[in-house]
Design a protein around this motif. Structure first.
Motif, short mmCIF file in Angstrom:
data_model
loop_
_atom_site.label_atom_id
_atom_site.label_comp_id
_atom_site.label_asym_id
_atom_site.label_seq_id
_atom_site.Cartn_x
_atom_site.Cartn_y
_atom_site.Cartn_z
N PHE A 1 4.23 71.94 -53.11
CA PHE A 1 5.42 72.16 -53.92
C PHE A 1 5.10 73.11 -55.08
CE2 PHE A 1 8.08 70.92 -57.57
CZ PHE A 1 9.33 71.19 -57.05
N THR A 2 3.96 72.89 -55.72
CA THR A 2 3.55 73.75 -56.82
C THR A 2 3.30 75.17 -56.34
OG1 THR A 2 2.59 71.87 -57.99
CG2 THR A 2 1.83 74.05 -58.65
N GLN A 3 2.64 75.32 -55.20
CA GLN A 3 2.40 76.65 -54.63
C GLN A 3 3.72 77.35 -54.32
OE1 GLN A 3 -0.11 75.89 -51.25
NE2 GLN A 3 -1.98 75.86 -52.47
N LEU A 4 4.66 76.61 -53.75
CA LEU A 4 5.97 77.18 -53.41
C LEU A 4 6.71 77.61 -54.67
CD1 LEU A 4 8.22 77.79 -51.36
CD2 LEU A 4 8.94 75.41 -51.62
N MET A 5 6.69 76.77 -55.69
CA MET A 5 7.36 77.11 -56.95
C MET A 5 6.75 78.37 -57.56
SD MET A 5 9.83 75.00 -57.92
CE MET A 5 9.80 74.95 -59.70
N ASN A 6 5.43 78.47 -57.54
CA ASN A 6 4.77 79.64 -58.11
C ASN A 6 5.12 80.91 -57.33
OD1 ASN A 6 3.57 78.09 -60.11
ND2 ASN A 6 1.67 77.84 -58.99
N ALA A 7 5.11 80.83 -56.00
CA ALA A 7 5.43 81.99 -55.17
C ALA A 7 6.89 82.42 -55.37
CB ALA A 7 5.17 81.68 -53.70
N ARG B 1 17.04 74.14 -62.09
CA ARG B 1 17.42 72.71 -62.03
C ARG B 1 16.18 71.83 -61.92
NH1 ARG B 1 21.31 72.68 -57.31
NH2 ARG B 1 21.16 74.92 -57.29
N LEU B 2 15.20 72.26 -61.11
CA LEU B 2 13.96 71.48 -60.98
C LEU B 2 13.21 71.41 -62.31
CD1 LEU B 2 12.70 72.71 -57.50
CD2 LEU B 2 13.40 70.38 -58.09
N GLN B 3 13.18 72.52 -63.04
CA GLN B 3 12.50 72.52 -64.34
C GLN B 3 13.20 71.60 -65.33
OE1 GLN B 3 12.17 76.72 -65.26
NE2 GLN B 3 10.08 76.79 -64.45
N GLU B 4 14.52 71.53 -65.25
CA GLU B 4 15.25 70.60 -66.11
C GLU B 4 14.88 69.16 -65.78
OE1 GLU B 4 19.40 71.51 -65.66
OE2 GLU B 4 19.21 73.44 -66.71
N ARG C 1 12.06 68.18 -64.41
CA ARG C 1 10.67 68.01 -64.84
C ARG C 1 10.61 67.74 -66.35
NH1 ARG C 1 6.59 72.55 -63.16
NH2 ARG C 1 6.84 71.56 -61.17
N ALA C 2 11.42 68.46 -67.12
CA ALA C 2 11.44 68.27 -68.57
C ALA C 2 11.94 66.88 -68.94
CB ALA C 2 12.32 69.33 -69.23
N LYS C 3 12.83 66.33 -68.14
CA LYS C 3 13.35 64.96 -68.37
C LYS C 3 12.40 63.89 -67.87
CE LYS C 3 18.21 66.31 -68.07
NZ LYS C 3 19.45 66.17 -67.28
N GLY C 4 11.33 64.30 -67.15
CA GLY C 4 10.38 63.34 -66.62
C GLY C 4 10.80 62.71 -65.31
N VAL C 5 11.85 63.26 -64.69
CA VAL C 5 12.33 62.71 -63.42
C VAL C 5 11.35 63.02 -62.29
CG1 VAL C 5 14.20 62.80 -61.71
CG2 VAL C 5 14.72 62.86 -64.16
N ILE C 6 10.77 64.23 -62.32
CA ILE C 6 9.75 64.60 -61.35
C ILE C 6 8.48 64.98 -62.09
CG2 ILE C 6 11.35 65.34 -59.55
CD1 ILE C 6 10.90 68.22 -60.40
N GLY C 7 7.35 64.83 -61.41
CA GLY C 7 6.07 65.14 -62.03
C GLY C 7 5.74 66.62 -61.95
N GLY C 8 4.63 66.96 -62.52
CA GLY C 8 4.18 68.34 -62.45
C GLY C 8 3.58 68.79 -63.63
#
Length: 87
Positions: free
Chosen positions: A35-41, A75-78, A80-87
Motif C-alpha cells: 500500500f505504501t509503495q502504491l501510494m508513493n508511486a 481522502r486516505l491522507q485525511e 491517516r491524519a485522524k488515525g483511522v488507518i496506519g502509516g
C-alpha cells in the motif's frame, strides 16, 4: 537476597507494544508495504502529470485519471491524519 531481572521484567521494555506487533499477520504487514509503495508511486505520477505543460489537460485521459487518483490519496491522507488507518 537480590533477584536478577530477566529481560521480560525489564521496566524499559513496552511489553504491550511488542505483543501487539507480534500478533500482526505477515500478510497484513506485506499489504501495508505494498500500500505504501502504491501510494508513493501514485503520488510521484500525479506530481509529474500536474507539472507537465500539455495544453490538452482538460481532455487527456492520463491527466484525468491522475486527478482521480489524487482525490483518493487526499481522502486516505485525511483518514491517516485522524488515525483511522496506519502509516
Amino acid at each position: 537476597m537480590s533477584r536478577r531481572r530477566s529481560r521480560r521484567e525489564d521496566p524499559k521494555v513496552d511489553v504491550e507494544a511488542v505483543t501487539v506487533e507480534s500478533q500482526v499477520p505477515p500478510e497484513q504487514t506485506q499489504a501495508q508495504v505494498l500500500f505504501t509503495q502504491l501510494m508513493n508511486a501514485c503520488t510521484h505520477l500525479i506530481i509529474k502529470v500536474a507539472a507537465c505543460k500539455c495544453p490538452n489537460k482538460d481532455t487527456c485521459p492520463v491527466y484525468l485519471k491522475a486527478q482521480e487518483i489524487a482525490e483518493v490519496i487526499d481522502r486516505l491522507q485525511e483518514l491517516r491524519a485522524k488515525g483511522v488507518i496506519g502509516g
